[in-house]
Design an enzyme around this catalytic site. Structure first.
Site, PDB file in Angstrom:
ATOM      1  N   ASP A   1       0.832  -1.200   0.000  1.00 20.20           N
ATOM      2  CA  ASP A   1       0.000   0.000   0.000  1.00 20.20           C
ATOM      3  C   ASP A   1       0.869   1.253   0.000  1.00 20.20           C
ATOM      4  OD1 ASP A   1      -2.020   1.823   0.147  1.00 20.20           O
ATOM      5  OD2 ASP A   1      -2.441   1.503   2.276  1.00 20.20           O
TER       6      ASP A   1
ATOM      7  N   LYS B   1       1.393   8.000   0.592  1.00 18.40           N
ATOM      8  CA  LYS B   1       1.833   8.017   1.980  1.00 18.40           C
ATOM      9  C   LYS B   1       3.208   8.677   2.084  1.00 18.40           C
ATOM     10  CE  LYS B   1      -0.256   3.557   3.299  1.00 18.40           C
ATOM     11  NZ  LYS B   1      -1.154   4.004   4.387  1.00 18.40           N
TER      12      LYS B   1
ATOM     13  N   ASP C   1       0.004  -5.090   4.754  1.00 20.09           N
ATOM     14  CA  ASP C   1      -1.382  -4.660   4.598  1.00 20.09           C
ATOM     15  C   ASP C   1      -2.285  -5.757   4.050  1.00 20.09           C
ATOM     16  OD1 ASP C   1      -3.076  -2.579   5.208  1.00 20.09           O
ATOM     17  OD2 ASP C   1      -2.906  -1.598   3.261  1.00 20.09           O
TER      18      ASP C   1
ATOM     19  N   GLU D   1      -8.228   2.627   0.798  1.00 15.24           N
ATOM     20  CA  GLU D   1      -8.529   1.649  -0.254  1.00 15.24           C
ATOM     21  C   GLU D   1      -9.003   0.310   0.290  1.00 15.24           C
ATOM     22  OE1 GLU D   1      -5.292  -0.097   1.471  1.00 15.24           O
ATOM     23  OE2 GLU D   1      -5.463   2.041   0.987  1.00 15.24           O
TER      24      GLU D   1
ATOM     25  N   ARG E   1     -11.160  -0.516   2.522  1.00 11.64           N
ATOM     26  CA  ARG E   1     -12.617  -0.623   2.648  1.00 11.64           C
ATOM     27  C   ARG E   1     -13.292  -0.840   1.297  1.00 11.64           C
ATOM     28  NH1 ARG E   1     -12.763   5.051   5.605  1.00 11.64           N
ATOM     29  NH2 ARG E   1     -10.758   4.143   6.220  1.00 11.64           N
TER      30      ARG E   1
END
Length: 488
Positions: free
Chosen positions: A260, A267, A278, A339, A341
């Site tokens: 991620d 990020k 992740d 992302e 969810r």
């Protein structure tokens, strides 16, 4: 996998490299539980405990040359905290000793095991503590896991089932740890799907994989959108254990973001370092389904591994994109770093289409979980009775899950001017807002959401049976819940 066996032999007679005994912490100082040793040696060790640095505290492990009358080469004293009868204390104390003895060929554990729960806890601790990840090291001196562990029990016949369950449980937890620890250039969605197929061989678990084209044609808009920024496309992997005449039907949905970056909502660099983890939720789901199959539980358990790599590129989804989740609900993407969810929404809808009795999703979902509960306590929210069921299963398993609410007033912050729902809302209570987003996709099906963001990956020091890196959190809780459903 470390060889795990039970024995009723006299601990002092066991010809092993290390013999583990316990110590408890009392108001009067440490007390060594050395009944396994000859009386003279036990008395001597007990009298010298403070001078030897023994405290009896959790994770306090000391080793000494074995005294006369003990066949083992060394005696190891492991701290059990204030209560030697507590199952988690036994699990953690055994695990800490076995983990500390990495590289040792043979170990015997002789702790006070006065109940079936105590025996099971010691066996689980030994199996969980015997783990080493050496996939990438070229150092021949790096110690491997303990070769073999014998646990001294009151009744070997009675302990056989507990030993088998501990072996099965550890096999799944170690698989999860291996997957989480794998480098993201090795473990991407297609590779994860392949690993699931390999792990399921011989278990009776059926594995079905949907690739990019199948996801697009099937309307899995969350997985497609999150994965479209990467050259390595998304996958949805269904793993199903389907016994005849099941007592219940349980669906598990796992977030599997193999790396991620945050996507276009990038990020900070330091926040990406642990983002190979992740996918820990999807790994936990896979491990649970395999454990249920190996134990031949009379419960149908279906896992949905929602796999994607979230990368920034010219094809990545953008903030303000509107996507359509399977089933038709539209989502305005306001932040591409929210992302998990989105892929879980697809998985939850697919799971519910099969009409399970209960659906649980597990995910490294929010940084807000760590802000609220720290690095060792996971959160659970959802339908009240299922949430309480998860907490109870976690308590039995020795994992920490804290029940959290889903305040209705926070749902308004997810409203979108252009779509059915937005993927982010109120910053305060962000963990709860994420849970409310997922709630929109479960309808009336009993459901719980497990946020394991912090506990899934240990960036600090090893403790108890928990190593640095992937921890395998949630497998024990989910398996315990499935076992309980078998007897409902």
């Amino acid at each position: 996998m470390t060889d795990l066996t039970v024995t009723t032999a006299s601990p002092a007679s066991l010809d092993v490299d290390a013999l583990v005994v316990g110590a408890v912490r009392t108001e009067l100082g440490p007390r060594v539980l050395a009944d396994a040793l000859p009386a003279a040696a036990a008395t001597r060790l007990a009298s010298l405990a403070p001078a030897l640095g023994i405290t009896g505290a959790p994770d306090d492990v000391h080793r000494f040359p074995a005294p006369d009358g003990v066949a083992a080469r060394v005696v190891v004293v492991t701290g059990l905290g204030p209560d030697a009868d507590d199952a988690e204390a036994l699990r953690r104390g055994t695990g800490a000793a076995v983990r500390t003895l990495a590289g040792t060929s043979t170990v015997a554990v002789a702790l006070p095991l006065a109940s079936d729960d105590a025996v099971a806890a010691a066996l689980e601790g030994a199996a969980l503590g015997a783990y080493a990840f050496d996939r990438y090291t070229t150092d021949p001196e790096k110690p491997a896991a303990v070769g073999a562990v014998q646990v001294v029990v009151p009744d070997a016949k009675a302990a056989r089932d507990a030993a088998e369950r501990a072996r099965v449980l550890a096999t799944s937890v170690h698989l999860v740890r291996d997957l989480v620890n794998a480098a993201p250039n090795d473990l991407y969605p297609e590779a994860f799907a392949g690993a699931a197929k390999d792990a399921a061989k011989g278990t009776g678990v059926k594995v079905t994989v949907l690739d990019d084209k199948a996801l697009a044609s099937g309307g899995y808009g969350g997985l497609v959108a999150v994965g479209q920024g990467s050259v390595r496309g998304p996958r949805l992997v269904k793993v199903a254990w389907s016994p005849s005449k099941p007592a219940a039907k349980v669906a598990l949905v796992g977030k599997g973001i193999t790396f991620d970056s945050g996507g276009i909502s990038l990020k900070p660099p330091t926040s990406m370092v642990a983002m190979k983890s992740d996918m820990a939720g999807a790994a936990a789901v896979l491990g649970t389904v395999l454990a249920a199959a190996r134990l031949k539980l009379p419960v149908a358990v279906t896992g949905w591994l929602c796999l994607a790599e979230n990368m920034p590129s010219g094809t990545a989804q953008r903030p303000s994109d509107v996507i359509t989740i399977r089933g038709g609900k539209t989502v305005e993407v306001l932040n591409t770093d929210a992302e998990g969810r989105l892929v879980l929404a697809d998985g939850l809808v697919a799971a519910i289409e099969e009409k399970p009795d209960v659906v649980l999703d597990v995910a490294t979902l929010t940084g807000a979980q760590m802000v609220a509960l720290g690095a060792r306590v996971s959160a659970v929210m959802g339908t009240d009775d299922v949430r309480d069921e998860v907490v109870a299963a976690a308590g039995r398993a020795g994992e920490q899950f804290w029940p959290m609410p889903l305040p209705a007033e926070l749902r308004e912050s997810l409203s979108s001017k252009v779509a059915d729902i937005a993927n982010i809302g109120e910053r305060h209570g962000g963990m709860l807002v994420a849970g409310l987003f997922l709630k929109d996709f479960v309808g009336s099906t009993p459901w719980a959401h497990l946020d394991i963001a912090g506990p899934a990956f240990n960036e600090a020091s090893a403790f108890g049976y928990t190593p640095v890196g992937g921890t395998g959190i949630a497998v024990r809780t989910l398996l315990g819940l499935v076992e309980a459903r078998a007897t409902h």
